[in-house]
Design a protein around this motif. Sequence first.
Motif, PDB file in Angstrom:
ATOM      1  N   ASN A  83      15.239   1.222   8.274  1.00  0.00           N
ATOM      2  CA  ASN A  83      15.769   0.694   9.910  1.00  0.00           C
ATOM      3  C   ASN A  83      15.824  -0.302  10.243  1.00  0.00           C
ATOM      4  OD1 ASN A  83      16.362   2.039  12.498  1.00  0.00           O
ATOM      5  ND2 ASN A  83      17.405   3.160  11.599  1.00  0.00           N
ATOM      6  N   GLU A  84      16.944  -0.944  10.423  1.00  0.00           N
ATOM      7  CA  GLU A  84      17.262  -2.336  10.923  1.00  0.00           C
ATOM      8  C   GLU A  84      16.230  -2.246  12.472  1.00  0.00           C
ATOM      9  OE1 GLU A  84      20.461  -6.001  12.907  1.00  0.00           O
ATOM     10  OE2 GLU A  84      20.993  -3.860  11.755  1.00  0.00           O
ATOM     11  N   LYS A  85      16.007  -1.036  13.169  1.00  0.00           N
ATOM     12  CA  LYS A  85      15.142  -0.579  15.159  1.00  0.00           C
ATOM     13  C   LYS A  85      14.530  -0.132  14.728  1.00  0.00           C
ATOM     14  CE  LYS A  85      20.328  -1.823  17.114  1.00  0.00           C
ATOM     15  NZ  LYS A  85      20.818  -1.896  18.112  1.00  0.00           N
ATOM     16  N   LYS A  86      13.896   0.741  14.119  1.00  0.00           N
ATOM     17  CA  LYS A  86      13.107   1.647  14.107  1.00  0.00           C
ATOM     18  C   LYS A  86      11.843   1.786  12.624  1.00  0.00           C
ATOM     19  CE  LYS A  86      15.289   4.934  17.683  1.00  0.00           C
ATOM     20  NZ  LYS A  86      16.067   6.193  17.774  1.00  0.00           N
ATOM     21  N   ALA A  87      10.827   1.984  13.499  1.00  0.00           N
ATOM     22  CA  ALA A  87       9.862   1.671  12.279  1.00  0.00           C
ATOM     23  C   ALA A  87       9.833   3.689  11.749  1.00  0.00           C
ATOM     24  CB  ALA A  87       8.620   1.695  12.808  1.00  0.00           C
ATOM     25  N   ARG A  88       9.847   3.902  11.021  1.00  0.00           N
ATOM     26  CA  ARG A  88      10.526   5.495  10.443  1.00  0.00           C
ATOM     27  C   ARG A  88       8.235   6.091   9.386  1.00  0.00           C
ATOM     28  NH1 ARG A  88      11.329   7.560   5.227  1.00  0.00           N
ATOM     29  NH2 ARG A  88      12.038   9.727   5.179  1.00  0.00           N
ATOM     30  N   ILE A  89       7.202   6.749  10.337  1.00  0.00           N
ATOM     31  CA  ILE A  89       6.493   7.456   9.268  1.00  0.00           C
ATOM     32  C   ILE A  89       7.146   8.918   8.244  1.00  0.00           C
ATOM     33  CG2 ILE A  89       5.172   6.422  10.222  1.00  0.00           C
ATOM     34  CD1 ILE A  89       4.497   9.056  11.886  1.00  0.00           C
ATOM     35  N   SER A  90       6.830   9.351   7.296  1.00  0.00           N
ATOM     36  CA  SER A  90       6.258  10.543   6.643  1.00  0.00           C
ATOM     37  C   SER A  90       5.164  10.700   5.458  1.00  0.00           C
ATOM     38  CB  SER A  90       7.941  10.117   5.674  1.00  0.00           C
ATOM     39  OG  SER A  90       7.183   8.982   4.802  1.00  0.00           O
TER      40      SER A  90
END
Length: 261
Positions: A195-202
Motif C-alpha cells: 500500500n502506498e500510504k499505510k503499513a499492514r500487518i498479518s
Amino acid sequence: MKAAMAAFFELPLMEKKKFAMGANDLEGYGQAYVVSEEQKLDWCDLVALKTLPLEQRNLNFWPLNLPGFKEAVEEYSIEVQKVAEEINANLSILMGMERDGLKRYQGELKQLMRMNYYPPCSSPDLVVGVSPHSDGGSLTVLLQDDDIIGLQIKHKGEWIPVKPIPNALVVNIGDAIEIMSNGVYKSIEHRAITNEKKARISAAAFAYVDDELEIGPLDSMVDDPHRPPMYKKIKYIYYIRQVLARKMDGKAHTDLVKIQT
C-alpha cells in the motif's frame, strides 16, 4: 495478537536482529524463501515461530522481554488451532470419512506462525509484498488488517483482491490437502500487495503434517476408472524440502508429484 505483532515490528532494527533467521532455517526474523543472491526480495518484514506442539518451540527466537508478546501468541495459536481442527473434521466428512478421518491419517497438526509487516511503499506497482505461491501445508488460517486490502488470489488467470471482513479469518487450502483429496480441493495461488500510504500487518498460522508422513490421495478420494490417483505418494519432508528450495514463483509445487497422463 495484532498489538503484540505491532510491538515487535516497532522494535529497533538491532533489537529485531537478535532473533534473526539462521541459514536454512524457517524460524526467526528476516526474509523467507531467499534462495539466490540475485533474486528480488519481497517488500515485507517477518518473524516466523514454531508454536505447536509446545516441545518444538525454540524460545531463542521469541522476544521474551517484550511485554505481553509470548502470552498473546500462545493464546492465539491455541485458539486458531481449534479452528483448523474443526475445518479438518468437516473436510473429513466431505471426503467420505468419519469426522476424525484426517486426524487419524495425518496425526495432530503442527503449527508455524508467520507474522508479517508490510511497510508503505511509494511505488506499490513495482514491488510485491509476498510473491505468488501456494502454501505447502494442510491449511493456513490468516488474520489480516480489517481496513487494508493486501491479499489477492488467482482466479481464472486474474488477481482478485480479498476484501477483509472485520473480525474474520481467511482460510487457505494447502498443497497437502490438494494431494490427499486427489485434486478435489485445490490449494490456492495467492500473493500480498503493498500500500502506498499505510503499513499492514498479518499473521498466518500454517497447520502442517508430520515430516515423516507419506502423503498421497486418500482411498475415499480415488475411484478407478472414473477418478484414478492423480498424485504420487511422497514423504512430506521430501515434498516440503523441494518447495523450500525454490523461489516463490506461482503455484507449481504440486506439479512435482502429479502423475502425468
